[in-house]
Scaffold this motif. Sequence first.
Motif, PDB file in Angstrom:
ATOM      1  N   THR A  85     -44.223 132.351  62.162  1.00 45.32           N
ATOM      2  CA  THR A  85     -45.147 131.423  62.819  1.00 45.32           C
ATOM      3  C   THR A  85     -44.556 131.029  64.160  1.00 45.32           C
ATOM      4  OG1 THR A  85     -45.926 130.550  60.699  1.00 45.32           O
ATOM      5  CG2 THR A  85     -46.288 129.165  62.646  1.00 45.32           C
ATOM      6  N   ASP A  86     -45.421 130.895  65.161  1.00 43.34           N
ATOM      7  CA  ASP A  86     -44.975 130.407  66.461  1.00 43.34           C
ATOM      8  C   ASP A  86     -45.079 128.886  66.496  1.00 43.34           C
ATOM      9  OD1 ASP A  86     -44.458 132.934  67.308  1.00 43.34           O
ATOM     10  OD2 ASP A  86     -46.216 133.123  68.598  1.00 43.34           O
ATOM     11  N   TYR A  87     -44.091 128.257  67.121  1.00 47.81           N
ATOM     12  CA  TYR A  87     -44.055 126.801  67.241  1.00 47.81           C
ATOM     13  C   TYR A  87     -43.829 126.405  68.699  1.00 47.81           C
ATOM     14  CZ  TYR A  87     -43.370 126.678  62.154  1.00 47.81           C
ATOM     15  OH  TYR A  87     -43.519 126.832  60.798  1.00 47.81           O
ATOM     16  N   LEU A  88     -44.426 125.301  69.094  1.00 52.11           N
ATOM     17  CA  LEU A  88     -44.133 124.687  70.377  1.00 52.11           C
ATOM     18  C   LEU A  88     -43.158 123.548  70.117  1.00 52.11           C
ATOM     19  CD1 LEU A  88     -47.732 124.474  71.916  1.00 52.11           C
ATOM     20  CD2 LEU A  88     -46.064 126.315  72.106  1.00 52.11           C
ATOM     21  N   VAL A  89     -41.949 123.689  70.638  1.00 46.81           N
ATOM     22  CA  VAL A  89     -40.890 122.699  70.424  1.00 46.81           C
ATOM     23  C   VAL A  89     -40.682 121.949  71.738  1.00 46.81           C
ATOM     24  CG1 VAL A  89     -38.494 122.322  69.765  1.00 46.81           C
ATOM     25  CG2 VAL A  89     -39.806 124.188  68.702  1.00 46.81           C
ATOM     26  N   PHE A  90     -41.074 120.676  71.772  1.00 42.58           N
ATOM     27  CA  PHE A  90     -40.959 119.864  72.980  1.00 42.58           C
ATOM     28  C   PHE A  90     -39.625 119.113  72.950  1.00 42.58           C
ATOM     29  CE2 PHE A  90     -45.434 120.599  72.444  1.00 42.58           C
ATOM     30  CZ  PHE A  90     -45.872 120.834  73.740  1.00 42.58           C
ATOM     31  N   TYR A  91     -38.889 119.227  74.040  1.00 40.62           N
ATOM     32  CA  TYR A  91     -37.575 118.595  74.096  1.00 40.62           C
ATOM     33  C   TYR A  91     -37.567 117.423  75.072  1.00 40.62           C
ATOM     34  CZ  TYR A  91     -37.236 122.003  77.981  1.00 40.62           C
ATOM     35  OH  TYR A  91     -37.475 122.766  79.094  1.00 40.62           O
ATOM     36  N   ALA A  92     -36.633 116.506  74.859  1.00 41.58           N
ATOM     37  CA  ALA A  92     -36.489 115.336  75.722  1.00 41.58           C
ATOM     38  C   ALA A  92     -35.907 115.757  77.072  1.00 41.58           C
ATOM     39  CB  ALA A  92     -35.578 114.303  75.062  1.00 41.58           C
ATOM     40  N   GLU A  93     -36.000 114.872  78.049  1.00 37.41           N
ATOM     41  CA  GLU A  93     -35.430 115.140  79.368  1.00 37.41           C
ATOM     42  C   GLU A  93     -33.961 115.520  79.220  1.00 37.41           C
ATOM     43  OE1 GLU A  93     -36.313 115.449  83.347  1.00 37.41           O
ATOM     44  OE2 GLU A  93     -37.547 113.976  82.313  1.00 37.41           O
ATOM     45  N   GLY A  94     -33.622 116.693  79.760  1.00 35.62           N
ATOM     46  CA  GLY A  94     -32.246 117.164  79.668  1.00 35.62           C
ATOM     47  C   GLY A  94     -31.885 117.750  78.321  1.00 35.62           C
ATOM     48  N   GLY A  95     -32.856 117.929  77.443  1.00 36.46           N
ATOM     49  CA  GLY A  95     -32.547 118.362  76.084  1.00 36.46           C
ATOM     50  C   GLY A  95     -32.825 119.818  75.787  1.00 36.46           C
ATOM     51  N   GLN A  96     -33.037 120.647  76.809  1.00 34.98           N
ATOM     52  CA  GLN A  96     -33.382 122.044  76.549  1.00 34.98           C
ATOM     53  C   GLN A  96     -32.284 122.774  75.784  1.00 34.98           C
ATOM     54  OE1 GLN A  96     -35.181 124.574  79.668  1.00 34.98           O
ATOM     55  NE2 GLN A  96     -33.585 126.061  79.246  1.00 34.98           N
ATOM     56  N   ALA A  97     -31.043 122.645  76.218  1.00 38.43           N
ATOM     57  CA  ALA A  97     -29.942 123.348  75.566  1.00 38.43           C
ATOM     58  C   ALA A  97     -29.809 122.925  74.099  1.00 38.43           C
ATOM     59  CB  ALA A  97     -28.633 123.087  76.311  1.00 38.43           C
ATOM     60  N   GLY A  98     -29.923 121.617  73.848  1.00 36.35           N
ATOM     61  CA  GLY A  98     -29.842 121.125  72.477  1.00 36.35           C
ATOM     62  C   GLY A  98     -30.961 121.661  71.609  1.00 36.35           C
ATOM     63  N   ALA A  99     -32.166 121.739  72.174  1.00 40.22           N
ATOM     64  CA  ALA A  99     -33.315 122.251  71.421  1.00 40.22           C
ATOM     65  C   ALA A  99     -33.127 123.729  71.095  1.00 40.22           C
ATOM     66  CB  ALA A  99     -34.595 122.034  72.216  1.00 40.22           C
ATOM     67  N   LEU A 100     -32.617 124.497  72.064  1.00 43.89           N
ATOM     68  CA  LEU A 100     -32.382 125.919  71.823  1.00 43.89           C
ATOM     69  C   LEU A 100     -31.340 126.125  70.735  1.00 43.89           C
ATOM     70  CD1 LEU A 100     -32.411 127.226  75.512  1.00 43.89           C
ATOM     71  CD2 LEU A 100     -34.119 127.696  73.745  1.00 43.89           C
ATOM     72  N   ASP A 101     -30.280 125.332  70.757  1.00 41.02           N
ATOM     73  CA  ASP A 101     -29.252 125.427  69.719  1.00 41.02           C
ATOM     74  C   ASP A 101     -29.837 125.124  68.347  1.00 41.02           C
ATOM     75  OD1 ASP A 101     -27.349 126.093  71.588  1.00 41.02           O
ATOM     76  OD2 ASP A 101     -26.512 124.071  71.750  1.00 41.02           O
ATOM     77  N   ARG A 102     -30.667 124.079  68.300  1.00 37.93           N
ATOM     78  CA  ARG A 102     -31.246 123.688  67.015  1.00 37.93           C
ATOM     79  C   ARG A 102     -32.223 124.737  66.488  1.00 37.93           C
ATOM     80  NH1 ARG A 102     -29.641 119.700  63.376  1.00 37.93           N
ATOM     81  NH2 ARG A 102     -31.315 119.439  61.868  1.00 37.93           N
ATOM     82  N   ILE A 103     -32.982 125.348  67.398  1.00 36.78           N
ATOM     83  CA  ILE A 103     -33.920 126.401  66.991  1.00 36.78           C
ATOM     84  C   ILE A 103     -33.163 127.551  66.330  1.00 36.78           C
ATOM     85  CG2 ILE A 103     -35.439 128.214  67.901  1.00 36.78           C
ATOM     86  CD1 ILE A 103     -36.373 126.092  69.993  1.00 36.78           C
ATOM     87  N   GLY A 104     -32.041 127.960  66.955  1.00 39.50           N
ATOM     88  CA  GLY A 104     -31.243 129.028  66.379  1.00 39.50           C
ATOM     89  C   GLY A 104     -30.643 128.640  65.048  1.00 39.50           C
TER      90      GLY A 104
END
Length: 545
Positions: free
Chosen positions: A31-50
């Motif tokens: 399934t595809d998901y849209l994961v919205f991250y907080a300001e400055g949180g892109q790296a953290g979101a990518l780590d969590r996705i993995g």
Amino acid sequence: MRRIASGFAALATVTALAGCSPTGAAAGPATDYLVFYAEGGQAGALDRIGAAGGTAVLTEPKLGYVLARASGARFAESVGADPAVVGVSADRRIGHAPSAAAVKGPAKKAFPDASAFTGDGESAGDPLSPRQWDMMMIGADRARAKAPGSDKVLVGVIDTGIDGSHPDIAANFNRELSRNFVTDKPEDENGETLDGPCEADGCKDPVDRDDDGHGTHVASTIASPANGIGVIGVAPRVQLVNIRAGQDSGFFFLKPSLDALTYAGDIGVDVVNMSYYVDPWLFNCRDNPSDSEKERLEQRAIITGMQRALDYARGKGVTLISALGNGSTDLGRPKTDKVSPGYPRGGERVREVDNSCLNVPAESEGVISVAAVGPSGRKAIYSDYGVEQADVAAPGGDTLDGKDASPTRSILAAAPEAMLRAKGRIDRNGKPRGTDVVRDCTRRPCSYYQYLDGTSMAAPHATGVAAILISRFGKPGPGGLTLAPGTVERYLYETATDKPCPTPRAYVYKVYGESTTHVCEGDTAHNGFFGRGIVNAWEAATFEP
């Protein structure tokens, strides 16, 4: 004017992320998901996705989200637990265009039989103009001679599509700029018919097609040209851009809505009309105790993602106009939501809601929301209302605004012939089946129109008036002319016709022996039924700031 929330800085490109699926990903369909991250949180979101077993497919830094793919049953909850993540939504259909108010009962014909009308005889405007009580109400019939709008103004219709070949739309349709951000889905996840068989290769309809009819009706109200055919729109010389985000069935995915708003901002669109709401939640609540954590994350994603897209478009000079909704609800005091989650069908349940829950985009920041009135000027029975929510009002139709019920109290605008044939609304010879469909054969080929009710029909009247104001006061800019959205909003309010609450304020609607009461709050300058007043095209055409 509503305060605009801060948005993410726009970057020039969308970055594709390559990579293999992380080890430990759960088996099963992805399934595809849209994961919205907080300001400055892109790296953290990518780590969590993995870490949660997902793969990042791409990032969209303009709106601050990652499109991720995963097959784990609890992927959304796992990713959403990270403080860098503010919302997670499956990338699937999550909304629909507000449908016309359905009313059963005897119909009293206020005009000649629609099916027999051929356009013979002379009248002011185009052949069907005498049926356009809505244009007369807002002075558009007089305004068009003085301020018909400029072809340098781009109006984006974010809807189910536009029939760009319709004889009463084609002259103003900008095919080059139009885009379709939707792929049709023949069936939903449960195997039930959704959009039906695909009409085009890859289930991607061309940019000049509308198999639902909703978007074509909206576009016609905004800008049908004065060409001796059918009807005339509020601003009959502006350009119409189809920015399709809705399926043939009338539902909307979140991502196409985000893509549509981003595109509108990037190409210099001046004003967009959004006659739909993003769903499966009629009311999106961040922390409703009756919802699961996955459901809360989805609703937060809708609220956050759409707000970012709206902010982005508005920051690029796009005036945002939305239908208010057709639930007969005081949006300042909602109590129950009986229709969510609305997709897939059959999952609806009754839940308690309050004013912290939002109808999106109508209650999003920076959006001008439009309530509907009937031909008498009363608030339409179906129209939502509320002092905080109703910004202006406009004709949307009300079949019950008078004795008995009549479709001619609705809004008449263009309809795609192919859609009418597919739905059995015209016979094999092209004759309409029912007085809610009109055929005009003044010129060949004949063109078709339909009567519809809804705040969906009210919003394009306001959009057309906004287009007149931009045509008059806009300066050269991206796409043609441009006028700051805050200025458009102020001028739209200043030119609206004040309309006070009814007396008594508790207005009683009577429907076939039953009654319902809506209470109007506020004063003449701004109240819950009519906002700052009923939009006025003539005032917009003659207004001097």
